[in-house]
Scaffold this motif. Structure first.
Motif, PDB file in Angstrom:
ATOM      1  N   GLU A 886      48.153  15.150 -92.918  1.00  0.00           N
ATOM      2  CA  GLU A 886      47.226  14.316 -92.148  1.00  0.00           C
ATOM      3  C   GLU A 886      47.472  14.449 -90.654  1.00  0.00           C
ATOM      4  N   MET A 889      46.045  17.737 -89.486  1.00  0.00           N
ATOM      5  CA  MET A 889      44.582  17.680 -89.378  1.00  0.00           C
ATOM      6  C   MET A 889      44.168  16.901 -88.139  1.00  0.00           C
ATOM      7  N   SER A 892      44.714  19.065 -85.125  1.00  0.00           N
ATOM      8  CA  SER A 892      43.732  20.147 -85.011  1.00  0.00           C
ATOM      9  C   SER A 892      42.396  19.677 -84.458  1.00  0.00           C
ATOM     10  N   LYS A 893      42.143  18.350 -84.560  1.00  0.00           N
ATOM     11  CA  LYS A 893      40.838  17.825 -84.106  1.00  0.00           C
ATOM     12  C   LYS A 893      40.954  16.928 -82.883  1.00  0.00           C
ATOM     13  N   LEU A 910      47.633  24.564 -91.831  1.00  0.00           N
ATOM     14  CA  LEU A 910      46.742  24.088 -92.908  1.00  0.00           C
ATOM     15  C   LEU A 910      46.228  25.271 -93.737  1.00  0.00           C
ATOM     16  N   SER A 926      36.594  15.284 -95.127  1.00  0.00           N
ATOM     17  CA  SER A 926      36.833  15.934 -93.834  1.00  0.00           C
ATOM     18  C   SER A 926      35.730  15.632 -92.847  1.00  0.00           C
TER      19      SER A 926
END
Length: 939
Positions: A886, A889, A892-893, A910, A926
């Motif tokens: 988590e 992720m 990454s965003k 990932l 997602s």
């Protein structure tokens, strides 16, 4: 059953088990025990030899491996294993032809042996190439021999040919061909008639190269030409020729003893024992020739240096033997010589001869480490002095006083004990009070040398100060300057203590001004300027004199030029003056409680002068460096005196303490001069030089500061500073320098590890001192670029665990270094990735890294996670079971992550999880719609 009850075969089995486990020392011991117990030369004993040879091969003891294989083959000729192992040993020893012979023998006896075939093919290529090379070398040697030894040819062509032969002699193939062609005999014949010194020097150096690392050739050469030839070659006024002959004799001794020309080289005890007679003969000839009336002063100095370099217990340990053969009496003869005193049987000496003799006498005395040996030394000195004083003439008294002065400059304890004998000081004072200039001069020098300690100075002040004042009124400048130095020395007996002034206020400044006049006057002889510097070496304990001198550019330049002259007798004066100017001497730590106690007891408390504060010292360092003092130190560093070498290292270190001056030191050759000082000398001297090198290595690119092989040679001095006996500052600077070195290339990293650097550096990672812990982590970060270093972390230990803990250290720089090391480690080792889970707080550390506000730490964190995800499915699965996915992720965003590389690495991590089928596509969770990203299948 105890170990002593084991049979040879049982010892062999025990050795086999140890060998399989990698315990080479135990295996070696077991096979050796089996050999000691085995009585018959049978096949079983051959096995013990073969097995021990296998251990020696692992230990890289190739000569011992060859010897054991020879023993095995003597019992069982053509044994494939023994031949195979001997082949490996011979190849490692670069004896390729012999190795190929063994490989061929294996193939003939065992044609189906596949293991030997690639080795035989490789050796065949090497042997063929060497044959081609040898044929080319043979042609070259033949051409050069034809020109070099033809007296009808032009000297220029002959000199070039001889230089080419010298180059060829440095190659193994060239040396072999030249020796077979009888070049030794050709050289000895040529040098009987040769007039051109350049050709003679090259010829002598060729002999040295033929002897180098080759005992067999050395023996044959000595048998053919004899030791007198070497002594004949050294007997010259040409400096290059003397140096070449000195080097040649040293190479002969090295060949017999297993030493080399490096400062830290140690002799091979087995070789020394084997060639004891030859070594003894060479050194005895040197000792007997030192008093020869037919040799030049330069030759005498070189012979003294050879004796001094080889007799010490760190070298050939020959000092006691020298005393036995009455060598001390011969050295005292040299010590008693004066350049000014010429008579029919006088020896030719240089300005440096007495200085070199004093150092040599000191080196011998250092070897007298037990009372009986010291007694023999003292008896030899006493015998010489008594014999001289039995003759009532003035010459004998003068020579005795000169010899005592030389002793006082060398083994001080011996000199002081002679001065303390009844009638000696009285004789010196009487000579000083005569009207004979020569007696005045030598007596004055002896008084100066005798006033070495406060207690001795006090006695001489009472007896001799009026005589010195009277001698200072002399019209002879050479006597005036000596008397001046005597007064300077007595006036400085209070040292740096601002409260103790033996003479009236202002007297030291007047004495300094008098010394300055002698120093800067170009009309004065160098001898007088040398004495003037020695006077300043005593006066510069006074802070006011330091400031006066360092501001006087003319005097500083005169001192530097004197140092660059190469005269060994100026070393002490110049270096001591520089040490005082730089405040580079040892200072006793002052404990406040002890000061209060001393005040209460009404004891005298030393006081520092305000002009000795760090601000003034730093200014003096800058002025000296910019005046070119480094070039003077480089010239002076050639001395063999260990105490002088320590003082030189102290001055270098003082200058290198200033960041801006380190470049000047490197430009003027200081780094090159510091290396031998860091490897050979007193413990304090080596430490000072090593710290100076470390400071240079911190500031300047190591490849620039230490070019070529020097970058490898500085590693050991740096590692020597990683000792509990060194200060925290020395530890820290060594670690910083090693960090820069470890970042250069794999060869340097490999050398650090080979020298035992890993264990020493690692210890400082556990230090409570924050700076030391940080520096050690930074070095380890760079070292882990080497696969050799990675192996230390893959073993059964907690090293990875500690690195994980250290990566979340409170100190930001330590955290960066430790997490960087962990990132490097996990990129190279799957085992290390798995070992991270052994830490109970591993997840906490990962969270700390991934969520860190510092981009540098966060970047290292995502790299570690990527490496773990890519290592094995098992490791990746353990990560996926936590909230790490988590976090990845989110990274990454996230719009708050400024560094796009962090986002990119998080995505790669990932992707790695997806490749293991640990995460699947889940567009709803997602929040993604259609996408061309490789993460389409992520859940």
């Amino acid at each position: 059953m105890t170990k002593t009850d084991l049979l040879p075969r049982e010892w062999k089995e025990k050795g086999n088990e140890a060998f399989k486990k990698g315990d080479l020392e135990d295996a070696l011991s077991s096979y050796t025990s089996a050999l000691h117990l085995a009585k018959d030369d049978d096949a079983e004993k051959a096995v013990y030899y073969k097995n021990r040879a296998a251990v020696y091969l692992r230990q890289r003891e190739y000569a011992k491996a060859e010897k054991d294989c020879d023993a095995a083959l003597k019992i069982c000729p053509n044994d494939p294993k023994a031949l195979f192992r001997r082949c490996q040993a011979l190849e490692a020893l670069e004896r390729f032809e012999e190795a190929y012979r063994d490989a061929r023998a294996i193939i003939i006896n065992d044609p189906g042996n596949k293991a030997i075939q690639p080795i035989a093919a490789r050796l065949h290529e090497i042997v063929q190439e060497r044959l081609k090379q040898n044929s080319r070398v043979t042609v070259k040697v033949a051409q050069m021999l034809e020109v070099a030894f033809d007296l009808s040819k032009e000297n220029g062509h002959r000199e070039t040919a001889m230089n080419n032969l010298l180059v060829l002699s440095r190659e193994k193939a060239g040396a072999e061909v030249m020796f077979k062609e009888g070049i030794v005999e050709k050289i000895t014949k040529l040098l009987k008639v040769e007039k051109k010194e350049e050709i003679i020097v090259s010829a002598v150096r060729i002999i040295a190269e033929l002897c180098k690392d080759n005992t067999a050739r050395t023996e044959l050469i000595l048998k053919d030409i004899g030791i007198p030839w070497f002594l004949e070659m050294i007997n010259s006024k040409n400096v290059d020729r003397v140096n070449a002959a000195q080097y040649c004799i040293q190479i002969v001794l090295n060949s017999y003893s297993g030493m080399d020309t490096k400062p830290e080289s140690k002799p091979n005890s087995e070789m020394c024992e084997k060639f004891k007679k030859e070594i003894d003969t060479v050194l005895s000839c040197l000792v007997y020739s030192v008093t020869s009336r037919t040799i030049t002063g330069l030759a005498r100095d070189s012979i003294l240096e050879l004796i001094m370099r080889n007799i010490h217990y760190t070298a050939l340990n020959w000092a006691e033997r020298l005393v036995e053969i009455r060598g001390l009496q011969r050295l005292m003869e040299v010590a008693s010589e004066l350049e000014e005193y010429k008579y029919e049987s006088a020896m030719e000496i240089t300005q440096s001869t007495r200085t070199v003799t004093s150092v040599c006498l000191a080196r011998i005395y250092e070897n007298m480490y037990y009372d009986a040996a010291k007694e023999k030394y003292m008896n030899a000195i006493d015998e010489y002095i008594k014999d001289k004083l039995l003759t009532p003439d003035i010459e004998s008294k003068i020579r005795v006083v000169v010899a005592i002065t030389t002793l006082l400059l060398g083994p001080l304890d011996v000199g002081n004990s002679i001065v303390a004998k009844e009638g000696i000081m009285e004789m010196i004072l009487v000579m000083a009070g005569t009207e004979d200039p020569l007696q005045q001069k030598v007596a004055c020098e002896c008084i100066i040398a005798a006033a070495s300690k406060k207690d001795k100075a006090a006695a001489i002040i009472n007896q001799g100060v009026n005589i010195l004042k009277k001698l200072y009124q002399s019209k002879d400048d050479s006597i005036r300057v000596r008397a001046l130095v005597g007064l300077c020395k007595l006036g400085s007996s209070g040292g740096t203590d601002a409260k103790i002034r033996p003479f009236a206020d202002g007297a030291t400044k007047k004495l300094a001004e008098a010394c300055r006049r002698f120093l800067i006057n170009p009309k004065k002889q160098k001898d007088m300027r040398k004495w003037a510097v020695e006077g300043l070496s005593y006066l510069t304990f006074d802070a006011e004199v330091k400031e006066m001198l360092v501001q006087d550019q003319e005097a500083v330049q005169a001192m530097i030029e004197l140092a660059k002259s190469g005269d060994q007798s100026v070393v002490y004066g110049v270096v001591t003056t520089l040490v005082n100017l730089c405040n580079a001497y040892d200072k006793q730590e002052i404990i406040p409680e002890m000061i209060e106690l001393a005040k209460f007891a009404k004891h005298h408390i030393p006081e520092d002068h305000e002009l000795d504060s760090p601000e003034f010292v730093n200014k003096r360092l800058c002025l000296l460096a910019k005046a070119g003092v480094t070039s003077a130190l480089v010239s002076l560093s050639k001395t063999e005196s260990q105490n002088s070498r320590e003082l030189i290292a102290r001055v270098f270190n003082g200058i290198c303490s200033q960041h801006d001056l380190r470049g000047i030191v490197v430009q003027q050759g200081g780094a090159k001069a510091l290396l031998p000082l860091a490897l050979d000398g007193t413990d304090k001297g080596k430490k000072q030089a090593a710290q100076a090198l470390a400071r240079i290595g911190i500031t300047i690119n190591p490849e620039v500061a230490f070019p070529g092989q020097r970058i490898m040679e500085v590693i050991r001095p740096f590692l020597n500073l990683l000792s509990p006996e060194c200060s925290a500052l020395e530890n820290f600077e060594a670690l910083m320098a090693l960090c820069n070195l470890a970042g250069v290339n794999e060869n340097v990293r490999s050398r650090i590890l080979k020298e035992g650097g890993f264990q020493k550096i690692e210890l400082y990672m556990y230090e409570e001192h924050e700076m030391l812990r940080r520096a050690a982590a930074q070095v380890m970060n760079n070292l882990l670029m080497s696969e050799e270093a990675v192996k230390f972390y893959e073993g059964e230990n907690d090293r990875v665990k500690y690195l994980v803990i250290l990566s979340q250290d409170e100190d930001e720089q330590t955290s960066i270094a430790a997490s960087g090391a962990l990132a490097m480690l996990t990129s190279l080792s799957n085992k290390a990735c798995a070992k991270i889970f052994e830490t109970t707080s591993w997840l906490e550390s990962i969270h700390f890294l991934l969520a860190n506000p510092k981009p540098e730490i966060q970047h290292r964190g995502v790299v570690i996670v990527l490496n773990m995800m890519e290592s094995t499915k098992e490791v990746a699965s353990k990560l996926i079971e936590t909230d790490v996915m988590e976090i990845l992720m989110a990274l990454s965003k996230s719009d708050t992550v400024e560094n796009p590389v962090i986002k990119e690495i998080a995505l790669k991590a990932l992707e790695a999880a997806a490749k293991w089928d640990l995460i699947k596509e889940n567009q709803e969770s997602s929040g993604a719609t259609t996408s061309t990203s490789p993460l389409e299948s992520i859940d």
